[in-house]
Design a protein around this motif. Structure first.
Motif, PDB file in Angstrom:
ATOM      1  N   PRO A  52      -9.041   1.961   0.534  1.00  0.00           N
ATOM      2  CA  PRO A  52      -8.238   1.800  -0.653  1.00  0.00           C
ATOM      3  C   PRO A  52      -8.894   3.221  -1.410  1.00  0.00           C
ATOM      4  O   PRO A  52     -10.208   3.534  -1.325  1.00  0.00           O
ATOM      5  N   ASN A  93       0.733  -1.212  -0.029  1.00  0.00           N
ATOM      6  CA  ASN A  93       0.009  -0.112   0.073  1.00  0.00           C
ATOM      7  C   ASN A  93       0.882   1.091   0.127  1.00  0.00           C
ATOM      8  O   ASN A  93       2.179   1.295   0.537  1.00  0.00           O
ATOM      9  N   LEU A 119      -9.396   0.254  -8.085  1.00  0.00           N
ATOM     10  CA  LEU A 119      -8.518   0.409  -6.838  1.00  0.00           C
ATOM     11  C   LEU A 119      -7.633   1.142  -7.621  1.00  0.00           C
ATOM     12  O   LEU A 119      -6.879   0.869  -8.470  1.00  0.00           O
ATOM     13  N   THR A 172      -3.791   4.129  -0.632  1.00  0.00           N
ATOM     14  CA  THR A 172      -5.084   4.250   0.587  1.00  0.00           C
ATOM     15  C   THR A 172      -5.250   5.619   0.759  1.00  0.00           C
ATOM     16  O   THR A 172      -4.363   6.426   0.842  1.00  0.00           O
TER      17      THR A 172
END
Length: 221
Positions: free
Chosen positions: A162, A71, A126, A147
């Motif tokens: 996300p 992430n 995403l 994120t």
């Protein structure tokens, strides 16, 4: 993440050319595993690609760094050496049916997993970044998911989520000519009503478990 659909159906939904590689349906896609991304090809059209979840920068000494870069925080992605160049030129979308998050509980059961998906049944888009690294053992393509702070809906589950793109935002996100400022403006919590969620089995805690029962609703304690 969950990948319930065939790769071709995701590419159709994303208006991308199929990658020509088959991945099995997965109900529990884990970091370091392969998954589909959609990015911009040299000719400007969208293309599907199969990449490893966990970004490996070109300068990394080995692939193990990818397990720590699954992430990227939207607030710092433009400053972090591992992400800033990819943010400028190698943005991608990771399509998924849903993702999991864990709600903290009181008592011996510390966390309850929940499945989060779109209320309209569309795939999640995403926001991500991708890189290619060749450390002498062959080129490896990898990606990370960006994120943002949790939406009001998500705050009871976690303080992060996300960055979910709407279909009309994808072209700008994938276009390096759009500029970093325009791209970062798309990194925001999902709007009210976009998502829904339900608790799922704790079996999802182990990547070794990967079957349809993982996404089925259960009674919440």
């Amino acid at each position: 993440m969950t990948r319930e659909r065939e790769i071709e159906s995701y590419c159709d939904a994303m208006e991308a050319r199929p990658p020509g590689v088959q991945l099995p349906v997965s109900y529990n896609v884990a970091p370091t595993q392969l998954s589909l991304i959609v990015r911009r090809a040299e000719g400007g059209e969208r293309e599907g690609a199969i990449a490893r979840w966990g970004l490996i920068p070109p300068w990394a000494k080995d692939r193990s760094i990818g397990s720590r870069l699954i992430n990227a925080r939207a607030e710092t992605v433009a400053e972090k050496p591992a992400f800033r160049h990819a943010l400028e030129a190698r943005r991608c979308v990771a399509p998924a049916d849903s993702f999991y998050e864990w709600r903290k509980l009181a008592g011996p059961r510390r966390k309850q997993p929940w499945r989060i998906l779109r209320a309209d049944g569309e795939p999640l888009r995403l926001a991500g970044l991708w890189e290619t690294r060749d450390g002498g053992e062959g080129a490896v393509e990898s990606f990370t998911i960006i994120t943002v702070a949790a939406s009001v809906f998500m705050q009871s589950l976690h303080d992060r989520m996300p960055a979910i793109l709407e279909p009309e935002d994808v072209d700008v996100w994938l276009d390096p000519d759009a500029g970093v400022s325009s791209a970062r403006g798309l990194l925001r919590p999902a709007a009210d009503g976009v998502l829904l969620a339900h608790p799922v089995s704790e079996r999802v805690n182990s990547p070794a478990n990967d079957d349809q029962t993982l996404i089925e609703p259960i009674d919440s304690a």
